[in-house]
Write a protein that holds these residues in place. Sequence first.
Motif, PDB file in Angstrom:
ATOM      1  N   MET A   1       0.846  -1.193   0.000  1.00  0.00           N
ATOM      2  CA  MET A   1       0.000   0.000   0.000  1.00  0.00           C
ATOM      3  C   MET A   1       0.879   1.240   0.000  1.00  0.00           C
ATOM      4  N   LEU A   2       0.665   2.101  -0.991  1.00  0.00           N
ATOM      5  CA  LEU A   2       1.508   3.284  -1.179  1.00  0.00           C
ATOM      6  C   LEU A   2       0.631   4.526  -1.250  1.00  0.00           C
ATOM      7  N   ALA A   3       1.075   5.586  -0.617  1.00  0.00           N
ATOM      8  CA  ALA A   3       0.363   6.866  -0.667  1.00  0.00           C
ATOM      9  C   ALA A   3       1.371   7.994  -0.787  1.00  0.00           C
ATOM     10  N   LYS A   4       0.944   9.095  -1.416  1.00  0.00           N
ATOM     11  CA  LYS A   4       1.828  10.257  -1.574  1.00  0.00           C
ATOM     12  C   LYS A   4       1.097  11.509  -1.115  1.00  0.00           C
ATOM     13  N   VAL A   5       1.774  12.299  -0.276  1.00  0.00           N
ATOM     14  CA  VAL A   5       1.222  13.548   0.257  1.00  0.00           C
ATOM     15  C   VAL A   5       2.188  14.674  -0.096  1.00  0.00           C
ATOM     16  N   LEU A   6       1.637  15.812  -0.466  1.00  0.00           N
ATOM     17  CA  LEU A   6       2.471  16.963  -0.823  1.00  0.00           C
ATOM     18  C   LEU A   6       2.823  17.764   0.431  1.00  0.00           C
ATOM     19  N   SER A   7       4.099  18.131   0.547  1.00  0.00           N
ATOM     20  CA  SER A   7       4.553  18.975   1.643  1.00  0.00           C
ATOM     21  C   SER A   7       5.625  19.911   1.103  1.00  0.00           C
ATOM     22  N   SER A   8       6.373  20.513   2.006  1.00  0.00           N
ATOM     23  CA  SER A   8       7.356  21.506   1.562  1.00  0.00           C
ATOM     24  C   SER A   8       8.509  21.601   2.557  1.00  0.00           C
ATOM     25  N   ALA A   9       9.674  21.984   2.033  1.00  0.00           N
ATOM     26  CA  ALA A   9      10.861  22.208   2.866  1.00  0.00           C
ATOM     27  C   ALA A   9      11.415  23.589   2.543  1.00  0.00           C
ATOM     28  N   LEU A  10      12.063  24.196   3.526  1.00  0.00           N
ATOM     29  CA  LEU A  10      12.637  25.525   3.354  1.00  0.00           C
ATOM     30  C   LEU A  10      14.056  25.431   2.834  1.00  0.00           C
ATOM     31  N   LEU A  11      14.365  26.268   1.863  1.00  0.00           N
ATOM     32  CA  LEU A  11      15.712  26.369   1.319  1.00  0.00           C
ATOM     33  C   LEU A  11      16.050  27.853   1.271  1.00  0.00           C
ATOM     34  N   GLY A  12      16.761  28.328   2.301  1.00  0.00           N
ATOM     35  CA  GLY A  12      16.960  29.762   2.444  1.00  0.00           C
ATOM     36  C   GLY A  12      15.659  30.385   2.921  1.00  0.00           C
ATOM     37  N   ILE A  13      15.177  31.406   2.199  1.00  0.00           N
ATOM     38  CA  ILE A  13      13.879  31.999   2.565  1.00  0.00           C
ATOM     39  C   ILE A  13      12.776  31.516   1.635  1.00  0.00           C
ATOM     40  N   ASP A  14      13.106  30.629   0.709  1.00  0.00           N
ATOM     41  CA  ASP A  14      12.117  30.092  -0.221  1.00  0.00           C
ATOM     42  C   ASP A  14      11.779  28.661   0.161  1.00  0.00           C
ATOM     43  N   ALA A  15      10.659  28.197  -0.335  1.00  0.00           N
ATOM     44  CA  ALA A  15      10.209  26.832  -0.058  1.00  0.00           C
ATOM     45  C   ALA A  15      10.226  26.020  -1.346  1.00  0.00           C
ATOM     46  N   ILE A  16      10.535  24.745  -1.220  1.00  0.00           N
ATOM     47  CA  ILE A  16      10.503  23.836  -2.367  1.00  0.00           C
ATOM     48  C   ILE A  16       9.508  22.729  -2.072  1.00  0.00           C
ATOM     49  N   LEU A 104      -1.395  21.054  -0.069  1.00  0.00           N
ATOM     50  CA  LEU A 104      -0.084  20.851   0.542  1.00  0.00           C
ATOM     51  C   LEU A 104      -0.259  20.896   2.063  1.00  0.00           C
ATOM     52  N   LEU A 105       0.369  19.946   2.764  1.00  0.00           N
ATOM     53  CA  LEU A 105       0.192  19.840   4.210  1.00  0.00           C
ATOM     54  C   LEU A 105       1.469  20.187   4.951  1.00  0.00           C
ATOM     55  N   LEU A 106       1.309  20.838   6.099  1.00  0.00           N
ATOM     56  CA  LEU A 106       2.449  21.244   6.902  1.00  0.00           C
ATOM     57  C   LEU A 106       1.992  21.404   8.347  1.00  0.00           C
ATOM     58  N   GLY A 107       2.748  20.855   9.295  1.00  0.00           N
ATOM     59  CA  GLY A 107       2.380  21.041  10.688  1.00  0.00           C
ATOM     60  C   GLY A 107       3.091  20.069  11.609  1.00  0.00           C
ATOM     61  N   GLU A 108       3.355  20.537  12.816  1.00  0.00           N
ATOM     62  CA  GLU A 108       3.940  19.685  13.853  1.00  0.00           C
ATOM     63  C   GLU A 108       2.815  19.111  14.717  1.00  0.00           C
ATOM     64  N   LYS A 129       1.264  28.274  -4.435  1.00  0.00           N
ATOM     65  CA  LYS A 129       0.583  29.036  -5.480  1.00  0.00           C
ATOM     66  C   LYS A 129       1.311  28.906  -6.807  1.00  0.00           C
ATOM     67  N   ASN A 130       2.647  29.007  -6.762  1.00  0.00           N
ATOM     68  CA  ASN A 130       3.433  28.880  -7.993  1.00  0.00           C
ATOM     69  C   ASN A 130       3.311  27.494  -8.601  1.00  0.00           C
ATOM     70  N   ALA A 131       3.044  26.481  -7.752  1.00  0.00           N
ATOM     71  CA  ALA A 131       2.909  25.104  -8.241  1.00  0.00           C
ATOM     72  C   ALA A 131       1.504  24.819  -8.761  1.00  0.00           C
ATOM     73  N   GLY A 132       0.602  25.775  -8.616  1.00  0.00           N
ATOM     74  CA  GLY A 132      -0.751  25.610  -9.132  1.00  0.00           C
ATOM     75  C   GLY A 132      -1.659  24.770  -8.251  1.00  0.00           C
ATOM     76  N   LEU A 133      -1.361  24.646  -6.969  1.00  0.00           N
ATOM     77  CA  LEU A 133      -2.195  23.858  -6.066  1.00  0.00           C
ATOM     78  C   LEU A 133      -3.439  24.643  -5.654  1.00  0.00           C
ATOM     79  N   ALA A 134      -4.439  23.907  -5.184  1.00  0.00           N
ATOM     80  CA  ALA A 134      -5.681  24.553  -4.760  1.00  0.00           C
ATOM     81  C   ALA A 134      -5.512  25.271  -3.435  1.00  0.00           C
ATOM     82  N   GLY A 135      -4.684  24.704  -2.552  1.00  0.00           N
ATOM     83  CA  GLY A 135      -4.519  25.339  -1.261  1.00  0.00           C
ATOM     84  C   GLY A 135      -3.513  24.631  -0.389  1.00  0.00           C
ATOM     85  N   ILE A 136      -3.383  25.110   0.840  1.00  0.00           N
ATOM     86  CA  ILE A 136      -2.485  24.505   1.815  1.00  0.00           C
ATOM     87  C   ILE A 136      -3.248  24.273   3.119  1.00  0.00           C
TER      88      ILE A 136
END
Length: 509
Positions: A1-16, A104-108, A129-136
């Motif tokens: 069973m495999l699942a993929k969730v979108l998240s983000s990491a900080l690189l400097g002051i920008d996020a990837i 995109l999900l983010l949280g401790e 927003k730049n990636a064209g996602l509906a929201g976070i």
Amino acid sequence: MLAKVLSSALLGIDAIMVDVEVDIAQGLPQFATVGLPDGAVKESKDRVKSALKNSGYEFPNRKITVNLAPADVRKEGAAFDLPISIGIMAATGVVKSDHLKKYLLLGELSLDGGVKPVRGCLSVAVAAKNAGLAGIIVPEENAREGAVVEGIEVIGVSELAQVVEFLNGERPVIPCVVDVQQLFRQNLDHSDDFSEVKGQEHAKRALEVAAAGGHNILMIGPPGSGKTMLARRIPSILPTMSFNEAIETSKIYSVMGLLDRDRALVSGRPFRSPHHTISDIGLIGGGNTPKPGEVSLSHNGVLFLDELPEFKKHVLEVLRQPLEDGKVTISRALTSLTYPSRIMLVTAMNPCPCGYLGDPLHQCSCTPVMIHRYRSRISGPLLDRIDIHIEVPAVKYRDLADRSDGESSAAIAGRVELSRNRQLERFKGTKVHCNAQMTPRFIKKYCEPDAAGQKMLEMVTDRLGLSARTYTRILKVARTVADLEGSETIRENHISEAIQYRSLDRKTI
């Protein structure tokens, strides 16, 4: 069973963008996290396990592998707790995968399933927003911060169960909305005003010129002459920040976790005044886990260094690159990070160690050797990068006893704004925003004085033995003086005033 969730990491002051891939397979119970995670990310397995159980969900007793892609970028912090837990539930069928590609999900996570705030939410919203996602989907405390970015839904959540119900369509959550114009107005009121400053008309004029052209400035005067008081009022006369400037500055504060949760946007010019015991890393940025320093936290604002000679010499020397380039580059083995640092440097110092050199009312107790040693703590190359040097004498009783108010910050700011508008029109379509940022090509094009001005500049340059950098600084300041006057031509009086703002050079006549 495999699942993929979108998240983000900080690189400097920008996020990837980061793909959190969760695979649950048969085998001995195991939880492995791969993809260059740091210690906080590896510890997420214990937080996720407790959060799932305490929220009423089952934690699979199988072999769980979590991959954070791209694998060559280091992942830091606890912000991956929420996407990892949702990925586990998506792999086990508890969460439907329909919305996982849109948000995109983010949280401790806390052990009871609560969602705690994280750093860098503003940068993440921009990346989504730049990636064209509906929201976070972010912690409730970070929702206003992310909602500053228009064109994307920002869902604020307080607990894990709320996220699961939202993704399954069982519990609608109204996206957070903020009034950006209201956020701007919140930070426009300045508690400090130039009308409160008694006397010091020459210094006020120099600060007006510095603010109009974005010039760096050094104030020299005895203790109590008002240097710090003047410096703290500079943000009140600087031009209003644009929305892009506010977003760029707010991203730095968001990454550092310094963004005010109520205001969620830095719309007023920053004013930073670090103590002279600061280290070079604290000033410029860096460290084992690279972070922005004071020079980047002052981006689009003012960095004030009081008692300049008391700073360690090697700390001051690292300022030279960001003053020239408007950015700080920190190189590490795995990556190279760049932080913006387009600042107005304001510095202050005493004329000598005791502070009373040249003061008619106090006896100076310093020897020439002591004075030379004191001033030599500031290198010539750094002084060359400071456009304006002015003397701030002690305030006379007549000025202190004057009950009338001086010129207000609003009146000075009006003239500064007009001057900046002329500069923006002049440099339209280029990366230059004000006179202080002019390159040699622009200096040659826009800073040609008239015949009388050229003659005066030639005479002064030969008598003082000015460096090429100092020569260009005088031209830049003269250009700003002319802009304040509304003149397209740099005249002799503009050159003369610019020369008056090089007090340390005039001492050598």
